[in-house]
Design a protein around this motif. Structure first.
Motif, short mmCIF file in Angstrom:
data_model
loop_
_atom_site.label_atom_id
_atom_site.label_comp_id
_atom_site.label_asym_id
_atom_site.label_seq_id
_atom_site.Cartn_x
_atom_site.Cartn_y
_atom_site.Cartn_z
N SER A 1 32.94 24.11 32.80
CA SER A 1 33.59 23.37 31.73
C SER A 1 33.87 21.93 32.14
N THR A 2 34.34 21.76 33.38
CA THR A 2 34.62 20.41 33.89
C THR A 2 33.33 19.60 34.02
N LEU A 3 32.27 20.27 34.49
CA LEU A 3 30.99 19.59 34.65
C LEU A 3 30.44 19.12 33.32
N GLU A 4 30.57 19.97 32.29
CA GLU A 4 30.09 19.58 30.96
C GLU A 4 30.82 18.34 30.46
N ALA A 5 32.08 18.20 30.84
CA ALA A 5 32.87 17.05 30.39
C ALA A 5 32.42 15.76 31.06
N VAL A 6 32.03 15.85 32.35
CA VAL A 6 31.66 14.63 33.09
C VAL A 6 30.16 14.39 33.12
N LEU A 7 29.37 15.37 32.65
CA LEU A 7 27.91 15.26 32.74
C LEU A 7 27.35 14.02 32.04
#
Length: 250
Positions: free
Chosen positions: A92-98
């Protein structure tokens, strides 16, 4: 297989060694574990304490000696769930910063790589890069004001290497004393040349466009010999378009 599963759950090899030893033999002291595992005695207590924190092992004292006792393997399911929850949080965090990461990647990918070279040997390396790339060359050439030693090397050794590697050239050359000779060798040197008047178009540097690269060479007689290679497809294609536009109008 059991060891691999436990490691995938996040246990270290030493933790797996101690935990499986406790499952196989029951409660043990640190001294006993140092004999039933491959873990160094000085590390046993820390490893066992780590398993206690994970909820896989309990500890109690018997006659003043700490005994480590294995707990039910059902706790491993809880570890698996925790690992799954953590993976979902990371995803979820990765999707936000991707999007931001992709933006940085695209900037880096399109950023030109620029290399500088000095002196005769440095300029030779710039020319030799066109041989390494082995792509057709579009060139802007000046033949009259060139350093004599460089001119001799280019027109003999370099040209022979280029022809041997079957690398063709389209060149726009400024008129001068050597231009007629230069154009006269076009067929044998895999070159097609168009001439422009040097009084209207005084080329101070040579430019070569090849593959995803552009090289700019200052080999003017009496000046400091310099070479630059710009490695970037956008820059190369811009120069290439400019060259073809100019070529089509000559």
């Amino acid at each position: 297989m059991i060891n691999e599963v436990l490691i995938n759950l996040g246990l270290s090899e030493e933790e797996v060694d101690v935990y499986t030893s406790l499952l196989n033999s029951g409660g043990q002291s640190a001294s006993q574990l140092s004999k039933t595992t491959k873990v160094k005695r000085t590390h046993i207590y820390n490893i066992a304490s780590s398993l206690v924190k994970r909820g896989l092992v309990s500890q109690n004292k018997t006659n003043g000696t700490t005994i480590f006792v294995p707990l039910s393997p059902d706790k491993l399911l809880s570890l698996a769930h925790d690992k799954k929850d953590e993976a979902e949080r990371i995803e979820s965090t990765l999707e936000a910063v991707l999007p931001n990461l992709k933006s940085k990647y695209n900037l880096a990918e399109n950023k030109p790589v620029i290399s500088f070279y000095e002196g005769k040997e440095g300029v030779k390396k710039v020319y030799l890069d066109t041989i390494s790339e082995a792509k057709p060359i579009l060139a802007l050439v000046e033949t009259t004001k060139v350093d004599l030693e460089m001119y001799k090397w280019v027109t003999t050794e370099y040209v022979k290497m280029r022809v041997k590697n079957d690398i063709p050239v389209k060149a726009i050359v400024a008129s001068g004393l050597k231009t007629k000779t230069y154009i006269g060798l076009d067929k044998t040197e895999l070159r097609e040349t168009k001439e422009v008047p040097s009084d209207k178009f005084p080329f101070e540097n040579e430019i070569n466009i090849y593959g995803n690269k552009v090289s700019i060479i200052n080999h003017k007689k009496g000046s400091k010999l310099l070479g630059i290679i710009i490695d970037n497809p956008i820059v190369a294609n811009t120069f290439r378009s400019w060259f073809h536009l100019t070529w089509s109008r000559l």
